[in-house]
Enzyme design. Structure first.
Site, PDB file in Angstrom:
ATOM      1  N   ASN A  12      57.360  -8.695 -12.206  1.00  0.00           N
ATOM      2  CA  ASN A  12      56.863  -9.993 -12.672  1.00  0.00           C
ATOM      3  C   ASN A  12      57.869 -11.079 -12.277  1.00  0.00           C
ATOM      4  O   ASN A  12      59.044 -11.005 -12.657  1.00  0.00           O
ATOM      5  CB  ASN A  12      56.681  -9.906 -14.195  1.00  0.00           C
ATOM      6  CG  ASN A  12      56.178 -11.206 -14.798  1.00  0.00           C
ATOM      7  OD1 ASN A  12      56.637 -12.282 -14.429  1.00  0.00           O
ATOM      8  ND2 ASN A  12      55.252 -11.124 -15.726  1.00  0.00           N
ATOM      9  N   HIS A  15      59.827 -15.660 -14.082  1.00  0.00           N
ATOM     10  CA  HIS A  15      61.055 -16.341 -14.500  1.00  0.00           C
ATOM     11  C   HIS A  15      61.890 -16.852 -13.340  1.00  0.00           C
ATOM     12  O   HIS A  15      62.865 -17.578 -13.559  1.00  0.00           O
ATOM     13  CB  HIS A  15      61.819 -15.480 -15.501  1.00  0.00           C
ATOM     14  CG  HIS A  15      60.990 -15.294 -16.735  1.00  0.00           C
ATOM     15  ND1 HIS A  15      60.648 -16.363 -17.543  1.00  0.00           N
ATOM     16  CD2 HIS A  15      60.360 -14.223 -17.247  1.00  0.00           C
ATOM     17  CE1 HIS A  15      59.863 -15.935 -18.515  1.00  0.00           C
ATOM     18  NE2 HIS A  15      59.674 -14.638 -18.354  1.00  0.00           N
ATOM     19  N   HIS A  48      51.963 -14.697 -14.121  1.00  0.00           N
ATOM     20  CA  HIS A  48      51.153 -15.205 -15.230  1.00  0.00           C
ATOM     21  C   HIS A  48      51.003 -16.718 -15.068  1.00  0.00           C
ATOM     22  O   HIS A  48      51.982 -17.453 -15.197  1.00  0.00           O
ATOM     23  CB  HIS A  48      51.873 -14.858 -16.544  1.00  0.00           C
ATOM     24  CG  HIS A  48      51.137 -15.253 -17.784  1.00  0.00           C
ATOM     25  ND1 HIS A  48      51.623 -14.988 -19.038  1.00  0.00           N
ATOM     26  CD2 HIS A  48      49.959 -15.893 -17.981  1.00  0.00           C
ATOM     27  CE1 HIS A  48      50.778 -15.444 -19.955  1.00  0.00           C
ATOM     28  NE2 HIS A  48      49.757 -16.005 -19.318  1.00  0.00           N
ATOM     29  N   ARG A  50      50.086 -19.606 -16.805  1.00  0.00           N
ATOM     30  CA  ARG A  50      49.805 -20.009 -18.187  1.00  0.00           C
ATOM     31  C   ARG A  50      49.020 -21.305 -18.198  1.00  0.00           C
ATOM     32  O   ARG A  50      49.122 -22.127 -17.274  1.00  0.00           O
ATOM     33  CB  ARG A  50      51.114 -20.177 -18.973  1.00  0.00           C
ATOM     34  CG  ARG A  50      51.860 -18.865 -19.208  1.00  0.00           C
ATOM     35  CD  ARG A  50      53.030 -19.091 -20.144  1.00  0.00           C
ATOM     36  NE  ARG A  50      52.588 -19.291 -21.502  1.00  0.00           N
ATOM     37  CZ  ARG A  50      52.681 -18.378 -22.473  1.00  0.00           C
ATOM     38  NH1 ARG A  50      53.235 -17.209 -22.246  1.00  0.00           N
ATOM     39  NH2 ARG A  50      52.235 -18.649 -23.680  1.00  0.00           N
ATOM     40  N   ARG A  54      53.879 -23.541 -17.597  1.00  0.00           N
ATOM     41  CA  ARG A  54      55.317 -23.696 -17.871  1.00  0.00           C
ATOM     42  C   ARG A  54      56.196 -23.007 -16.834  1.00  0.00           C
ATOM     43  O   ARG A  54      57.344 -23.366 -16.672  1.00  0.00           O
ATOM     44  CB  ARG A  54      55.675 -23.223 -19.277  1.00  0.00           C
ATOM     45  CG  ARG A  54      55.617 -21.739 -19.456  1.00  0.00           C
ATOM     46  CD  ARG A  54      56.135 -21.311 -20.807  1.00  0.00           C
ATOM     47  NE  ARG A  54      55.247 -21.712 -21.880  1.00  0.00           N
ATOM     48  CZ  ARG A  54      55.198 -21.078 -23.064  1.00  0.00           C
ATOM     49  NH1 ARG A  54      55.999 -20.071 -23.297  1.00  0.00           N
ATOM     50  NH2 ARG A  54      54.371 -21.474 -23.999  1.00  0.00           N
ATOM     51  N   GLU A  75      47.973 -12.392 -14.230  1.00  0.00           N
ATOM     52  CA  GLU A  75      47.856 -12.440 -15.689  1.00  0.00           C
ATOM     53  C   GLU A  75      47.317 -13.788 -16.107  1.00  0.00           C
ATOM     54  O   GLU A  75      47.792 -14.821 -15.617  1.00  0.00           O
ATOM     55  CB  GLU A  75      49.233 -12.285 -16.333  1.00  0.00           C
ATOM     56  CG  GLU A  75      49.712 -10.883 -16.429  1.00  0.00           C
ATOM     57  CD  GLU A  75      51.061 -10.857 -17.134  1.00  0.00           C
ATOM     58  OE1 GLU A  75      51.371 -11.761 -17.928  1.00  0.00           O
ATOM     59  OE2 GLU A  75      51.799  -9.931 -16.857  1.00  0.00           O
ATOM     60  N   THR A 106      54.558 -13.817 -24.381  1.00  0.00           N
ATOM     61  CA  THR A 106      53.328 -13.228 -24.916  1.00  0.00           C
ATOM     62  C   THR A 106      53.686 -12.322 -26.093  1.00  0.00           C
ATOM     63  O   THR A 106      54.313 -11.284 -25.915  1.00  0.00           O
ATOM     64  CB  THR A 106      52.613 -12.420 -23.808  1.00  0.00           C
ATOM     65  OG1 THR A 106      52.611 -13.215 -22.627  1.00  0.00           O
ATOM     66  CG2 THR A 106      51.203 -12.083 -24.197  1.00  0.00           C
ATOM     67  N   GLU A 156      47.040  -2.324 -20.552  1.00  0.00           N
ATOM     68  CA  GLU A 156      48.497  -2.373 -20.459  1.00  0.00           C
ATOM     69  C   GLU A 156      49.037  -2.404 -21.882  1.00  0.00           C
ATOM     70  O   GLU A 156      48.767  -3.347 -22.633  1.00  0.00           O
ATOM     71  CB  GLU A 156      48.953  -3.601 -19.671  1.00  0.00           C
ATOM     72  CG  GLU A 156      50.479  -3.658 -19.585  1.00  0.00           C
ATOM     73  CD  GLU A 156      51.006  -4.664 -18.582  1.00  0.00           C
ATOM     74  OE1 GLU A 156      50.328  -4.941 -17.574  1.00  0.00           O
ATOM     75  OE2 GLU A 156      52.115  -5.169 -18.813  1.00  0.00           O
ATOM     76  N   HIS A 199      56.532  -5.237 -21.058  1.00  0.00           N
ATOM     77  CA  HIS A 199      57.057  -6.334 -21.880  1.00  0.00           C
ATOM     78  C   HIS A 199      58.395  -5.934 -22.491  1.00  0.00           C
ATOM     79  O   HIS A 199      58.471  -4.985 -23.260  1.00  0.00           O
ATOM     80  CB  HIS A 199      56.108  -6.787 -22.994  1.00  0.00           C
ATOM     81  CG  HIS A 199      56.346  -8.240 -23.350  1.00  0.00           C
ATOM     82  ND1 HIS A 199      57.386  -8.641 -24.137  1.00  0.00           N
ATOM     83  CD2 HIS A 199      55.724  -9.375 -22.953  1.00  0.00           C
ATOM     84  CE1 HIS A 199      57.378  -9.959 -24.230  1.00  0.00           C
ATOM     85  NE2 HIS A 199      56.382 -10.432 -23.511  1.00  0.00           N
TER      86      HIS A 199
HETATM   87  N1  PXP Z   1      53.120  -7.399 -18.875  1.00  0.00           N
HETATM   88  C1  PXP Z   1      52.518  -8.471 -19.434  1.00  0.00           C
HETATM   89  C2  PXP Z   1      51.056  -8.383 -19.701  1.00  0.00           C
HETATM   90  C3  PXP Z   1      53.247  -9.645 -19.729  1.00  0.00           C
HETATM   91  O1  PXP Z   1      52.619 -10.697 -20.288  1.00  0.00           O
HETATM   92  C4  PXP Z   1      54.614  -9.697 -19.405  1.00  0.00           C
HETATM   93  C5  PXP Z   1      55.381 -10.947 -19.661  1.00  0.00           C
HETATM   94  O2  PXP Z   1      54.849 -11.995 -18.970  1.00  0.00           O
HETATM   95  C6  PXP Z   1      55.195  -8.572 -18.814  1.00  0.00           C
HETATM   96  C7  PXP Z   1      54.439  -7.417 -18.578  1.00  0.00           C
HETATM   97  C8  PXP Z   1      56.622  -8.539 -18.410  1.00  0.00           C
HETATM   98  O3  PXP Z   1      57.443  -8.706 -19.514  1.00  0.00           O
HETATM   99  P1  PXP Z   1      58.983  -8.962 -19.299  1.00  0.00           P
HETATM  100  O4  PXP Z   1      59.107 -10.234 -18.529  1.00  0.00           O
HETATM  101  O5  PXP Z   1      59.511  -9.063 -20.693  1.00  0.00           O
HETATM  102  O6  PXP Z   1      59.531  -7.800 -18.531  1.00  0.00           O
END
Ligand code: PXP
Length: 256
Positions: A12, A15, A48, A50, A54, A75, A106, A156, A199
C-alpha cells in the site's frame, strides 16, 4: 494454487502520498514508489482514494493504472462517486472499506450485514466490469456471511486490533484477536471466499497471520513506507517477504 501456496504481498503506497502532500508539490511520487515496489517483489499495489483525497489523488490513480505491470487493488468507500471512478478505470480489484472523515486511518471493518441490499446492488456493476470485489471486514461471522451473500469474491480481514494489542503489550488481548482471525479465516474459506488480511502489520506481527493457510494475500503499507526511510523500499519489502515465506514454510512443514 494450493491453499498453502505462495502468499501474495500487496504494498500500500498511500503514505508516500501523505509525505508528498505534507509539502504539496510532486515529491515523493507514489507511482515511482509503486514501480519500485513491483521491482522489489510486490505482487500487487494497493491505493486508497479517500473521499477527502488526504493522500492518494485522482491523478495518482490515473498514473498507477498507466504504469503498473501487476494488479492494482483500489480501495474505496461504497459511494456513487467512487463507483464511477472504479468503473472508469476497471482495476483488477476493488476493496470496499468504511470511511469516516474524522478518523486517522480505517478504524473498523465494513458494516455489511445492515447494508446488505444496498451493497449487493453497489457491487454488481463492479463485478460485471470484471473487478474482483473485496470487502474489508472484522473477524465477525455475521459480517462474513453477509459478504458472501452479496456476491463478494474476497474478504480482507482487519488485523488492526490484533496489531494494536501487540503494540500495547496486551498479549492476552492480542492472542484473543489472533484466535478470532484464525477461526474466521477458516470460516470464510469454507464458504468459498478468498481470504486476505491487513492493517497495521509490521515485522513483529506479520508471521502469525502469514501462517494461516487460508490467507492468500497480505496488504501492508504504513510500516513498510516508514521502514523504507531506514533501509530503502526494496530491502524493507524484501525483509517482509522473507518473514512471510518463513511463516508459510512453517505452515507447509506442519501440514506435511
Ligand atoms: N488493507 C486495507 C483495507 C486498508 O484500508 C489499509 C490501510 O489503508 C491497509 C490494508 C494497510 O494498512 P497499513 O497501512 O496499516 O499497513
Amino acid at each position: 494454487m494450493s491453499d498453502t501456496g505462495k502468499l501474495r504481498l500487496g504494498v500500500n503506497i498511500d503514505h508516500v502520498a501523505t509525505v508528498r502532500n505534507a509539502r504539496g508539490g510532486a515529491y515523493p511520487d507514489p507511482v515511482r514508489a509503486a514501480k519500485l515496489a513491483e521491482e522489489a517483489g510486490a505482487d500487487g499495489i494497493t491505493a486508497h482514494l479517500r473521499e477527502d483525497r488526504r493522500h492518494i489523488s485522482d491523478a495518482d490513480i490515473d498514473g498507477l493504472m498507466a504504469a503498473l505491470k501487476g494488479p492494482l487493488n483500489f480501495e474505496m468507500a461504497a459511494t456513487e462517486e467512487m463507483q464511477k471512478i472504479a468503473l472508469c478505470h476497471k482495476p483488477h480489484a476493488v476493496c470496499l472499506v468504511p470511511e469516516k472523515r474524522e478518523e486517522r486511518t480505517t478504524e473498523g471493518g465494513l458494516e455489511v450485514a445492515r447494508e446488505e441490499n444496498r451493497l449487493a446492488h453497489f457491487i454488481a456493476p463492479l463485478r460485471e466490469a470484471g473487478c474482483r470485489v473485496s470487502i474489508f471486514i472484522a473477524a465477525d461471522k455475521r459480517q462474513i456471511e453477509a459478504a458472501h451473500r452479496i456476491g463478494a469474491e474476497v474478504i480482507e480481514l482487519h488485523t488492526g486490533a490484533y496489531c494494536d494489542a501487540h503494540a500495547e503489550g496486551n498479549f492476552e488481548e492480542r492472542d484473543r484477536e489472533l484466535a478470532a482471525l484464525r477461526e474466521m479465516s477458516g470460516f470464510a474459506h469454507s464458504l468459498g471466499l478468498e481470504v486476505h488480511a491487513g492493517h497495521g502489520l509490521t515485522y513483529d506481527t506479520v508471521k502469525p497471520i502469514a501462517a494461516f493457510p487460508e490467507v492468500k494475500e497480505l496488504n501492508i503499507g504504513h510500516f513498510l513506507i516508514g521502514e523504507s526511510i531506514f533501509r530503502g523500499l526494496g530491502p524493507a519489502i524484501g525483509e517482509m517477504r522473507r518473514l512471510m515465506e518463513e511463516a508459510r514454510g512453517d505452515t507447509l512443514r506442519s501440514a506435511g
